[in-house]
Design an enzyme around this catalytic site. Structure first.
Site, PDB file in Angstrom:
ATOM      1  N   SER A 238      33.468  48.764  27.630  1.00  0.00           N
ATOM      2  CA  SER A 238      33.571  48.970  29.076  1.00  0.00           C
ATOM      3  C   SER A 238      34.796  48.310  29.690  1.00  0.00           C
ATOM      4  O   SER A 238      35.482  48.903  30.516  1.00  0.00           O
ATOM      5  CB  SER A 238      32.323  48.412  29.764  1.00  0.00           C
ATOM      6  OG  SER A 238      31.172  49.069  29.315  1.00  0.00           O
ATOM      7  N   ASN A 465      37.780  40.533  35.289  1.00  0.00           N
ATOM      8  CA  ASN A 465      38.089  41.939  35.021  1.00  0.00           C
ATOM      9  C   ASN A 465      38.043  42.765  36.304  1.00  0.00           C
ATOM     10  O   ASN A 465      38.020  42.223  37.416  1.00  0.00           O
ATOM     11  CB  ASN A 465      37.098  42.497  33.995  1.00  0.00           C
ATOM     12  CG  ASN A 465      35.683  42.545  34.534  1.00  0.00           C
ATOM     13  OD1 ASN A 465      35.238  41.609  35.208  1.00  0.00           O
ATOM     14  ND2 ASN A 465      34.963  43.612  34.263  1.00  0.00           N
ATOM     15  N   CYS A 467      35.644  44.249  37.649  1.00  0.00           N
ATOM     16  CA  CYS A 467      34.415  44.098  38.439  1.00  0.00           C
ATOM     17  C   CYS A 467      33.948  42.653  38.541  1.00  0.00           C
ATOM     18  O   CYS A 467      32.818  42.402  38.941  1.00  0.00           O
ATOM     19  CB  CYS A 467      33.302  44.971  37.857  1.00  0.00           C
ATOM     20  SG  CYS A 467      33.725  46.704  37.791  1.00  0.00           S
ATOM     21  N   GLU A 469      32.839  40.364  36.558  1.00  0.00           N
ATOM     22  CA  GLU A 469      31.712  39.782  35.835  1.00  0.00           C
ATOM     23  C   GLU A 469      32.063  39.299  34.442  1.00  0.00           C
ATOM     24  O   GLU A 469      31.281  38.582  33.813  1.00  0.00           O
ATOM     25  CB  GLU A 469      30.536  40.782  35.770  1.00  0.00           C
ATOM     26  CG  GLU A 469      30.589  41.792  34.634  1.00  0.00           C
ATOM     27  CD  GLU A 469      31.450  42.999  34.929  1.00  0.00           C
ATOM     28  OE1 GLU A 469      31.257  44.042  34.271  1.00  0.00           O
ATOM     29  OE2 GLU A 469      32.325  42.911  35.798  1.00  0.00           O
ATOM     30  N   SER A 667      26.594  54.087  38.635  1.00  0.00           N
ATOM     31  CA  SER A 667      26.077  55.407  38.254  1.00  0.00           C
ATOM     32  C   SER A 667      24.841  55.316  37.368  1.00  0.00           C
ATOM     33  O   SER A 667      23.922  56.130  37.498  1.00  0.00           O
ATOM     34  CB  SER A 667      27.169  56.223  37.558  1.00  0.00           C
ATOM     35  OG  SER A 667      27.642  55.568  36.411  1.00  0.00           O
TER      36      SER A 667
END
Length: 784
Positions: A238, A465, A467, A469, A667
């Protein structure tokens, strides 16, 4: 049973050029099947509305299904949210018919799925699936796995969840025709993630992974969900974070690496704090450097031009230290006014903040900005290996004292070091202004992240990163030499690089509202950790330094979503001490089970290569969190259990250097029909926009009971959210994508107070500042 109105449609046109007389009894039976689990819904009203959409003498069969779907969606309200499941069942029948037609089998109401082995063979032959599915499983094993598929689990989806799954994840052939059904997607993911496991356990582990996904107790991250088992697809990880070396080669090599990962669907973070500032010297030439902004604009162009598998533009976040000389222009990157040559509207940005800066903001003190290149040259600091280091390479080992503030004081006191000096609060005002206008910059609290880093003996965490986290050791990849080499009569250019720590993280997440209430965490988390660990061995990352880092640390990010959903079902108010305590105990249990699972994997397969010297090995990690040093009240895990686990980790090791990270889950939480990540619900009834219509999306399990516990995001006192996040953070060895929800008219003093509270509560980062007047883009890659 209900009595339908007089119909106007007489003929139904089928896909195979047949036409049939409209069978009223058959339609009534279909209606009863769609609504059989929802006796409280008005069947007659639904039926009348469907028929009113079918006034032509002849209609296609698909038109009837679409009328059923649209009618159910129109009936969704806060008071009757279950119509979204009726719409999902109608969409399911459409999916079943499409797959049956495309794969040439007959779908029945009680047996909607086709031959699984035949599907595997067909899609491997046509190049949609990977050959490993046939090479690593025998026909008998595939039949056994196919028999495990549970079509009834499809009824767990609401409409928007099923639609999202269909549009983004289910395998289609090269003509775009639906071939794969939801439960087959989950089984293929399970098979692929387990295909390298020992043969005698492979099938059982695949069944266990399928159990976890099909019951929606968890979701895989978007890259894994979309790509696992498929041949022409991107990679499975990811998140990636690069650290850029302060050299022309390093800057352009980083841009190339970012482009290669972005095209495969990865979300990218880039730390730029080592690049010299605007006006710095280059090879002794004064005032030659153009600073970081031009390089950020290049990354912005990369994000736009190198799209992710043709579906969307790349997603890149850049980070800079708050003591870097270019920080002021950096903070203005996304503003809509000013010099466009100094803007990068398609990039996301975050700032790396030491405790000392927040103290200076609070005490209204001055702050000094330096060029990292000049700091290294003038100060002459070196690490244990004699390599030059700068301010960015230090952090405060204890709250209120440590190496960074000592080095910063030395830099301030050195008259040979140029600097820009201004009140710290002025920088913070620029931050707040940008956040209200654009939602960013993200805030990364560097000292807190490094103090709780279990692998601090092996490196430094400079940033996070895309996001906010992921928090792992970073270092730049350095070009060592470039030379012409003649081998076997052939001349080659050979470039030698010293690989840095190029961060990779692999994500999946627990559906809290389902898994906690079903009491399956003890069974669920071990298979989740195994799935994530297997991604590391299966994945082939094009950027070799990322592949190298992935195997050295074997980092994973087990996350969660559905927190507000769970609290509402449990009858716990968000703004309460009960919610803070519940967070503390729940995440401690999850963390305990994650460590236990990784330890068991290490016992089976071996520890990660850099386990020795880590705080996992020394036990310091457990002591630092008071897990093993004091008897604490705990709902789930006792001090004695923690002591036994710490001893087991010391003896057997840990398979993964980092274990937990709470991603946004935008999502995939929609697919699972729950609330995103650790966020409060946005609205009791929100809408997803489509091309020609809007889809009503009620809060999950919305009822007269849960409605009272679904206080919406912009009405919640954000200090309660921060308290909960602080309670969780102790049990997260990485971080959490934590959003702040503010109203556009928030007073500056109140806004500042939220940031000071987040820092003091021990949060390692904050993600977007979400305002009712602002729309921000979600990170698809980190959805899990």
């Amino acid at each position: 049973m209900f009595t339908p109105p007089v119909r106007t449609v007489h003929t139904v046109l089928k896909p195979n050029n047949r036409s049939l007389t409209f069978d009223e009894d058959r339609f009534i039976r279909y209606s009863e099947r769609m609504l059989e689990d929802y006796p409280h819904l008005d069947r007659s009203r639904w039926h009348r509305s469907v028929m009113s959409k079918l006034r032509q003498p002849s209609v296609h069969a698909s038109d009837i299904t679409q009328a059923c779907i649209m009618t159910a969606l129109e009936l969704v309200t806060r008071e009757q949210p279950d119509w979204k499941f009726v719409a999902a069942r109608s969409l399911l029948t459409k999916l079943y018919k499409e797959a049956a037609l495309n794969r040439s089998y007959k779908a029945y109401a009680d047996k909607p799925y086709g031959d699984f082995l035949k599907l595997i063979r067909s899609l491997v032959t046509t190049g949609v699936y990977r050959e490993e599915l046939l090479l690593c499983y025998t026909p008998e094993q595939i039949r056994e796995l196919g028999a495990t598929i549970a079509p009834q689990c499809d009824e767990l989806f609401d409409y928007i969840g099923l639609l999202t799954l269909r549009e983004r994840y289910l395998a289609a052939d090269f003509e775009g025709r639906t071939m794969e059904l939801p439960q087959e997607r989950y089984m293929v993911i399970a098979m692929y993630l387990m295909h390298k496991e020992p043969e005698e356990r492979r099938v059982q582990l695949a069944k266990e992974a399928y159990w976890a996904m099909s019951n929606l107790y968890m979701t895989a991250a978007t890259p894994t969900m979309a790509n696992a088992g498929k041949k022409v697809a991107g990679q499975l990880s990811s998140c990636f974070i690069d650290t850029v070396d302060d050299s022309l080669e390093g800057i352009f090599d980083s841009n190339t690496a970012v482009a290669r990962l972005s095209k495969m669907g990865g979300g990218i973070g880039v730390y730029l704090g080592k690049i010299r500032a605007r006006g710095s010297d280059i090879r002794g030439h004064k005032n030659s450097s153009s600073g970081v902004i031009p390089w950020i604009r290049q990354l912005n162009n990369t994000a736009v031009s190198v799209d992710q598998l043709g579906t969307r533009k790349g997603a890149i976040a850049v980070y800079l230290d708050v003591f870097h000389k270019d920080i002021l222009s950096f903070l203005d990157l996304k503003l809509n006014n000013g010099d466009e040559r100094m803007r990068a509207h398609d990039i996301f940005h975050g700032i790396s903040i030491p405790d000392l800066f927040m103290e200076a903001v609070e005490q209204r003190e001055d702050w000094h900005l330096f060029c990292p290149h000049e700091v290294k040259k003038v100060m002459g600091w070196t690490d244990d290996n004699g390599r030059p280091v700068g301010l960015e390479d230090f952090f405060d080992e204890k709250l209120g004292e440590g190496t960074f503030r000592e080095r910063y004081a030395e830099a301030v006191a050195n008259p040979r070091l140029s600097r820009i000096t201004l009140p710290a609060i002025d920088i913070m005002k620029r931050v707040l202004k940008s956040q209200l206008e654009t939602g960013t910059p993200y805030m990364f609290y560097k000292d807190c992240a490094n103090r709780s880093n279990p692998n601090q003996a092996h490196g430094v965490i400079y940033s996070s990163n895309l996001c906010t986290e992921i928090m792992q050791n970073q270092s730049p990849t350095v070009v060592e030499q470039e030379e012409l080499v003649v081998r076997d009569g052939q001349t080659r250019i050979v470039i030698t690089k010293v690989p840095g720590d190029f961060v990779v993280c692999n994500l999946n997440s627990i559906h809290l509202a389902r898994a906690v209430r079903a009491d399956v965490l003890e069974r669920l988390i071990p298979i989740q950790v195994r799935m994530l660990d297997n991604v590391i061995d299966i994945n082939n990352i094009e950027v070799l330094q990322a592949q190298y880092t992935n195997h050295r640390y074997r980092a994973i990010g087990l996350g969660t979503f559905g927190l507000h959903h769970l609290l509402a079902l449990e009858g716990i108010a968000w703004e309460s001490e009960a919610a803070v305590t519940y967070n503390d105990h729940l995440y401690e249990k999850i963390h305990y089970l994650a460590i236990q699972s990784s330890m068991a994997l290490a016992r089976e397969k071996g520890a990660y290569p850099l386990f020795q010297g880590s705080q996992w090995e020394s036990g310091r990690y457990f002591e630092q969190r008071d897990y093993t040093t004091a008897n604490r009240p705990g709902l789930y895990v006792s001090t004695e259990q923690w002591r036994k686990l710490a001893d087991a980790v010391k003896e057997y090791g840990l398979r993964n250097a980092w274990l937990m990270a709470v991603a946004p889950n935008g999502s995939t939480s929609i697919i699972a029909g729950s609330t995103a990540s650790v966020d409060p619900v946005y609205e009791l009834l929100s809408y997803e926009e489509k091309t020609t219509y809007k889809i009503a999306n009620p809060a999950p399990d919305l009822s007269e009971k849960t409605m009272w516990y679904y206080k919406t995001a912009f009405h919640i006192d954000q200090h309660w959210s921060i308290q909960m996040a602080g309670a969780r953070q102790r049990h997260l060895d990485q971080g959490q994508s934590f959003n702040l929800y503010v109203r556009p008219d928030i007073r500056a003093v109140e806004f500042l107070a939220l940031h000071l509270h987040a820092w003091k509560a021990g949060l390692k980062s904050t993600y977007y500042v979400r305002s009712q007047a602002l729309t921000v883009e979600e990170c698809e890659a980190c959805s899990s």
